[in-house]
Design a protein around this motif. Structure first.
Motif, mmCIF file in Angstrom:
data_model
loop_
_atom_site.group_PDB
_atom_site.id
_atom_site.type_symbol
_atom_site.label_atom_id
_atom_site.label_comp_id
_atom_site.label_asym_id
_atom_site.label_seq_id
_atom_site.Cartn_x
_atom_site.Cartn_y
_atom_site.Cartn_z
ATOM 1 N N THR A 5 -11.138 18.231 -29.790
ATOM 2 C CA THR A 5 -12.158 17.643 -29.009
ATOM 3 C C THR A 5 -12.449 18.803 -27.897
ATOM 4 O O THR A 5 -11.859 19.500 -27.532
ATOM 5 C CB THR A 5 -11.423 16.454 -27.963
ATOM 6 N N THR A 7 -15.356 19.406 -24.475
ATOM 7 C CA THR A 7 -16.310 18.759 -23.476
ATOM 8 C C THR A 7 -17.719 19.725 -23.081
ATOM 9 O O THR A 7 -17.146 20.863 -22.889
ATOM 10 C CB THR A 7 -15.661 18.479 -22.202
ATOM 11 N N TRP A 9 -20.898 20.299 -20.747
ATOM 12 C CA TRP A 9 -21.621 20.020 -19.593
ATOM 13 C C TRP A 9 -22.996 20.336 -19.578
ATOM 14 O O TRP A 9 -23.288 21.774 -19.762
ATOM 15 C CB TRP A 9 -21.105 20.327 -18.302
ATOM 16 N N ARG A 19 -22.005 15.237 -18.503
ATOM 17 C CA ARG A 19 -20.554 15.427 -19.283
ATOM 18 C C ARG A 19 -20.838 14.723 -20.691
ATOM 19 O O ARG A 19 -21.356 13.617 -20.619
ATOM 20 C CB ARG A 19 -19.248 15.013 -18.413
ATOM 21 N N LEU A 21 -18.753 14.358 -24.306
ATOM 22 C CA LEU A 21 -17.374 14.257 -25.054
ATOM 23 C C LEU A 21 -17.970 14.411 -26.613
ATOM 24 O O LEU A 21 -18.457 13.564 -27.011
ATOM 25 C CB LEU A 21 -16.397 13.405 -24.831
ATOM 26 N N GLU A 23 -15.816 14.747 -30.361
ATOM 27 C CA GLU A 23 -14.743 14.971 -31.032
ATOM 28 C C GLU A 23 -15.042 15.368 -32.288
ATOM 29 O O GLU A 23 -15.765 14.764 -33.075
ATOM 30 C CB GLU A 23 -13.958 13.387 -31.271
ATOM 31 N N ASP A 71 -10.661 17.109 -23.649
ATOM 32 C CA ASP A 71 -11.240 15.853 -22.929
ATOM 33 C C ASP A 71 -10.950 16.133 -21.584
ATOM 34 O O ASP A 71 -9.875 15.783 -20.830
ATOM 35 C CB ASP A 71 -10.695 14.477 -23.449
ATOM 36 N N PRO A 73 -12.229 15.475 -17.965
ATOM 37 C CA PRO A 73 -12.854 14.286 -17.125
ATOM 38 C C PRO A 73 -13.845 14.888 -15.866
ATOM 39 O O PRO A 73 -14.282 14.034 -14.989
ATOM 40 C CB PRO A 73 -11.673 13.245 -16.637
#
Length: 109
Positions: A5, A7, A9, A19, A21, A23, A71, A73
Motif C-alpha cells: 500500500t 500513499t 499526495w 491524499r 491511498l 493498495e 497507509d 494518514p
C-alpha cells in the motif's frame, strides 16, 4: 497482483496536498550508479509501479507530488512537513495505458 500500500499526495497549484491511498502497488528502492559523460555518480531513488486497476477513478501523478510506503494518514500543510515525515518527491511519472498491465511508472528521490 502487488501487495504494498502506498500513499500519494497530489500537489495543487496553490501548494495544498490531496491524499490518495493506493493498495496494490510495486515499490522498489533503487541503489546503484548512473553512467554520465563525466563519469559515474550514485543513483539512489525509488521506482514505483501503480496498476491503473489499483488507482482510484481519475487518479494522476506528476512531478512535485509526494509518495510514501504504507497507509500514512498525514494531511500536510506544506512540502516541508511531508519531507520531515519521510515522503519522497516524485521526479517523473509516465502513464502507460497499453499491454497486459496498464499502469503508472513513477520515480522519485
Amino acid at each position: 497482483m502487488f501487495q504494498p500500500t502506498i500513499t500519494v499526495w497530489n500537489r495543487s497549484d496553490d501548494e495544498t496536498y490531496t491524499r490518495v491511498l493506493i493498495e496494490g502497488a510495486y515499490w522498489e528502492d533503487n541503489r546503484g550508479v548512473q553512467l554520465r559523460k563525466t563519469g559515474v555518480s550514485p543513483d539512489n531513488g525509488i521506482f514505483v509501479i501503480i496498476p491503473m486497476e489499483s488507482a482510484p477513478e481519475g487518479f494522476s501523478v506528476c512531478a512535485q507530488d509526494y509518495m510514501m510506503q504504507g497507509d500514512v494518514p498525514l494531511q500536510p500543510k506544506s512540502a516541508k512537513e511531508l519531507l520531515a515525515a519521510g515522503a519522497v518527491m516524485v521526479s517523473a511519472a509516465d502513464r502507460l495505458g497499453f499491454g497486459g498491465l496498464p499502469h503508472w511508472e513513477v520515480t522519485g528521490k
